[in-house]
Enzyme design. Structure first.
Site, PDB file in Angstrom:
ATOM      1  N   LYS A   1       0.851  -1.198   0.000  1.00 14.66           N
ATOM      2  CA  LYS A   1       0.000   0.000   0.000  1.00 14.66           C
ATOM      3  C   LYS A   1       0.887   1.249   0.000  1.00 14.66           C
ATOM      4  CE  LYS A   1      -3.302   2.478   3.042  1.00 14.66           C
ATOM      5  NZ  LYS A   1      -4.169   2.412   4.228  1.00 14.66           N
TER       6      LYS A   1
ATOM      7  N   ASP B   1      -2.961  10.013   4.040  1.00 11.63           N
ATOM      8  CA  ASP B   1      -4.352   9.591   4.206  1.00 11.63           C
ATOM      9  C   ASP B   1      -5.097  10.559   5.120  1.00 11.63           C
ATOM     10  OD1 ASP B   1      -6.729   8.268   4.420  1.00 11.63           O
ATOM     11  OD2 ASP B   1      -5.945   6.589   5.621  1.00 11.63           O
TER      12      ASP B   1
ATOM     13  N   LYS C   1     -10.665  12.212   8.749  1.00 10.19           N
ATOM     14  CA  LYS C   1     -10.142  11.796  10.052  1.00 10.19           C
ATOM     15  C   LYS C   1     -10.122  12.981  11.010  1.00 10.19           C
ATOM     16  CE  LYS C   1      -6.869   8.251   8.469  1.00 10.19           C
ATOM     17  NZ  LYS C   1      -7.484   7.105   9.157  1.00 10.19           N
TER      18      LYS C   1
ATOM     19  N   ASP D   1       1.402   6.198   5.838  1.00  8.67           N
ATOM     20  CA  ASP D   1       0.456   5.238   5.260  1.00  8.67           C
ATOM     21  C   ASP D   1       0.979   4.579   3.980  1.00  8.67           C
ATOM     22  OD1 ASP D   1      -1.907   3.936   5.752  1.00  8.67           O
ATOM     23  OD2 ASP D   1      -3.176   5.379   4.709  1.00  8.67           O
TER      24      ASP D   1
ATOM     25  N   ASP E   1     -12.500   6.503   4.126  1.00  8.99           N
ATOM     26  CA  ASP E   1     -11.259   6.301   4.891  1.00  8.99           C
ATOM     27  C   ASP E   1     -10.780   4.848   4.818  1.00  8.99           C
ATOM     28  OD1 ASP E   1      -9.119   7.008   6.429  1.00  8.99           O
ATOM     29  OD2 ASP E   1     -10.225   7.123   8.329  1.00  8.99           O
TER      30      ASP E   1
ATOM     31  N   GLU F   1      -9.632   3.335   2.377  1.00  7.89           N
ATOM     32  CA  GLU F   1      -9.140   3.507   1.001  1.00  7.89           C
ATOM     33  C   GLU F   1      -8.008   2.551   0.652  1.00  7.89           C
ATOM     34  OE1 GLU F   1      -7.940   5.118   3.519  1.00  7.89           O
ATOM     35  OE2 GLU F   1      -5.827   4.720   3.106  1.00  7.89           O
TER      36      GLU F   1
ATOM     37  N   ARG G   1      -7.722  -0.623   1.191  1.00 10.77           N
ATOM     38  CA  ARG G   1      -8.240  -1.860   0.582  1.00 10.77           C
ATOM     39  C   ARG G   1      -8.717  -1.605  -0.836  1.00 10.77           C
ATOM     40  NH1 ARG G   1     -12.301  -2.655   5.472  1.00 10.77           N
ATOM     41  NH2 ARG G   1     -10.550  -1.555   6.424  1.00 10.77           N
TER      42      ARG G   1
HETATM   43  N1  BES Z   1      -4.404   4.167   7.144  1.00  7.77           N
HETATM   44  C1  BES Z   1      -5.557   3.862   7.913  1.00  7.77           C
HETATM   45  C2  BES Z   1      -5.272   2.850   9.023  1.00  7.77           C
HETATM   46  C3  BES Z   1      -4.527   3.362  10.213  1.00  7.77           C
HETATM   47  C4  BES Z   1      -5.166   4.118  11.177  1.00  7.77           C
HETATM   48  C5  BES Z   1      -3.206   3.017  10.406  1.00  7.77           C
HETATM   49  C6  BES Z   1      -4.467   4.547  12.294  1.00  7.77           C
HETATM   50  C7  BES Z   1      -2.524   3.429  11.526  1.00  7.77           C
HETATM   51  C8  BES Z   1      -3.148   4.207  12.465  1.00  7.77           C
HETATM   52  C9  BES Z   1      -6.645   3.283   7.029  1.00  7.77           C
HETATM   53  O1  BES Z   1      -6.691   3.789   5.747  1.00  7.77           O
HETATM   54  C10 BES Z   1      -7.940   3.586   7.687  1.00  7.77           C
HETATM   55  O2  BES Z   1      -8.256   4.731   7.806  1.00  7.77           O
HETATM   56  N2  BES Z   1      -8.678   2.556   8.105  1.00  7.77           N
HETATM   57  C11 BES Z   1      -9.926   2.736   8.740  1.00  7.77           C
HETATM   58  C12 BES Z   1     -10.865   1.686   8.232  1.00  7.77           C
HETATM   59  C13 BES Z   1     -12.305   1.884   8.669  1.00  7.77           C
HETATM   60  C14 BES Z   1     -12.861   3.162   8.068  1.00  7.77           C
HETATM   61  C15 BES Z   1     -13.127   0.697   8.230  1.00  7.77           C
HETATM   62  C16 BES Z   1      -9.702   2.588  10.266  1.00  7.77           C
HETATM   63  O3  BES Z   1      -8.925   1.743  10.680  1.00  7.77           O
HETATM   64  O4  BES Z   1     -10.291   3.374  10.995  1.00  7.77           O
HETATM   65 ZN    ZN Z   2      -4.946   4.516   4.962  1.00  9.70          ZN
HETATM   66 MN    MN Z   3      -7.862   5.576   5.670  1.00  6.24          MN
END
Ligand code: BES
Ligand code: ZN
Ligand code: MN
Length: 488
Positions: A255, A260, A267, A278, A337, A339, A341
């Site tokens: 990725k 992000d 966020k 990210d 968010d 994104e 995946r």
């Molecule tokens: N890049 C983030 C995951 C992340 C969050 C990594 C905090 C490290 C610290 C990812 O893109 C994300 O935002 N995931 C969401 C998914 C949810 C919306 C289903 C998450 O984990 O909140």
């Molecule tokens: Zn992300």
């Molecule tokens: Mn995200």
């Protein structure tokens, strides 16, 4: 952006070396490493006196310096002799490098601490020395600790193992650098440039598709994430052909989300700066490929990096939008968010549809939920193939990079089914979020390719300082594991 880059073996007598620091080891049971006795004698027994008085304990990472003419003798604590495995040696290497940096010297000579066990442990010693010396100072006008550790000699070390350890560790340092750079430096374009540089050194075919080509190929999920940003997205592929034509290639997918913000599902502001990390999944791919470029193993490898920012604006993808991925499956975007995946859906379907692979593994800072589950010590893994998962676990044991398997059972896979499209990009909401990420990705692994997903959101940065790890910033974790797994 500075680290030790020269590690050599030397068969000279220690007294003839002109390194500024000479390092010997002390185990917790008061036993010095073999050379320690000679050095102690030449210092009139001052080391053994210190041991007898309890001033030197041999506890792992505890060190004490003595001075002899122009030279510093560093006695490094190695912990219990019975526990002195590859990871302990790596930690000792890291502690030595950090102690040398603190004394502001540029050269050290180290007694080969592994002489007592396995010569191949020299690889772990070299890894520790290089990784422990890593600092990221590129964006500071003035570097307060300007002295660099330039050279380490290992007395009677195993030269090929030392070389391999240094190469692996330099791959990790590259990943740390790319992770630590801010989003305005480590852009998709920069990642593509790094891939091209590595490709030239390692004789790899590297391509970086631009926005029009991404859209043209039908990568509707990557294109949708990228449409909210003016920063040009890239879809990067790197092909290394070191093996025979019959050998099925291994695919490494990372990725490469260079910042992000969450998109329209934005966020919170606190710690949003950390979302420059990210792209750490893509940094793993680049770190491994860089090591492969110098190790030149006889295997075939394909690196794939979908790379973009996730921003918000008039063109951005919205919750409720339906996208079509490269393999033709439709995706309902429930949360912009989620994104990572989305961009991985196109990357996984592209590489598994167009190549007959031995297996595919992907690395992604995919879910905050994996930090809730496993903290910063352990990478969450899940996949479709028990043999491959067992191999990943074996490599994890050998390299000291911890992984823990989560189940990808049918009940979880049901949770990403959508009412309006084939799948949706979130699961049940609050529960089992990391598995939902894996269940979604599974939909895009074609041709029954054995596949394992690494959720590195907890381990890519933010871990507690280790002797060979940084005090803060990107870790480059899992690169050692992957190099072991692919057999490079
Ligand atoms: N890049 C983030 C995951 C992340 C969050 C990594 C905090 C490290 C610290 C990812 O893109 C994300 O935002 N995931 C969401 C998914 C949810 C919306 C289903 C998450 O984990 O909140
Ligand atoms: Zn992300
Ligand atoms: Mn995200």
């Amino acid at each position: 952006m500075s680290y030790l880059s020269e590690i050599k073996s030397s068969d000279q007598e220690w007294s003839e070396l002109n390194s500024q620091v000479m390092v010997i080891g002390l185990f917790e049971d008061q036993e010095l490493t073999p050379l320690g006795h000679d050095v102690d004698q030449s210092l009139d027994g001052v080391i053994s006196k210190a041991i007898n008085q309890g001033a030197l304990t041999g506890k792992s990472g505890q060190s004490q310096s003595f001075f002899e003419a122009e030279r510093q003798v560093l006695v490094m604590g190695l912990g219990k002799k019975g526990d002195f495995d590859a990871e302990a040696i790596r930690k000792a290497g890291g502690s030595i490098a950090k102690a040398a940096l603190a004394s502001k010297v540029s050269s050290v000579a180290v007694e080969c601490l592994c002489a007592c066990s396995d010569k191949s442990d020299c690889q772990a010693l070299a890894e520790g020395l290089v990784l422990g010396s890593y600092r990221f100072t590129e964006h500071k006008a003035e570097d307060e600790d300007a002295v660099e550790l330039k050279e380490a000699l290992v007395l009677n070390g195993d030269e090929p193992s030392l070389r391999k350890g240094a190469v692996v560790a330099k791959g990790v340092c590259l990943a740390r650098d790319l992770g630590n750079h801010p989003g305005n430096v480590a852009t998709p374009t920069r990642l593509a440039e790094e891939a091209k540089r590595i490709g030239e050194v390692g004789d790899m075919e590297v391509k970086a598709l631009d926005r029009d080509e991404i859209v043209g190929l039908g990568m509707g999920a990557l294109a949708a994430v990228a449409q909210g940003s003016d920063e040009p997205p890239k879809f990067i592929t790197m092909e290394y052909k070191g093996g025979s034509a019959e050998q099925k290639p291994i695919a490494l997918v990372g990725k490469g989300l260079t910042f992000d913000s969450g998109g329209i599902s934005i966020k919170p502001a606190g710690k949003m700066d950390e979302m420059k990390f990210d792209m750490c999944g893509s940094a793993i791919v680049l770190g491994v490929m860089q090591a492969v470029a110098s190790l030149k193993p006889s295997l075939n490898l394909i690196g794939v990096i979908p790379s973009t920012e996730n921003l918000l604006g008039p063109k951005a993808c919205k919750p409720g939008d339906v996208l079509t991925a490269y393999n033709g499956k439709t995706i309902e975007v429930m949360n912009t968010d989620a994104e990572g995946r989305l961009i991985l859906a196109d990357a996984l379907s592209y590489v598994t549809q167009n190549h007959d692979l031995a297996y595919a593994i992907d690395f992604a800072t995919l879910t905050g939920a994996v930090i809730v589950a496993l903290g910063h010590h352990t990478t969450g893994i899940m996949g479709t193939d028990e043999d491959l998962i067992a191999k990943v676990k074996a490599s994890s044991k050998r390299t000291g990079e911890k992984v823990w398997e989560l189940p990808l059972w049918d009940e979880y896979c049901e949770e990403v089914k959508s009412k309006v499209a084939d799948v949706k990009n979130v699961g049940n909401g609050r529960t089992s979020g990391t598995i939902a990420g894996g269940a979604f990705l599974k939909e895009f692994v074609e041709n029954e390719t054995p596949w394992v997903h690494f959720d590195i959101a907890g381990t890519a940065w933010g871990e507690k300082e280790k002797p060979y790890g940084p005090a803060n910033g990107a870790t480059g974790n899992v690169i050692r594991l992957v190099i072991d797994l692919i057999g490079a």
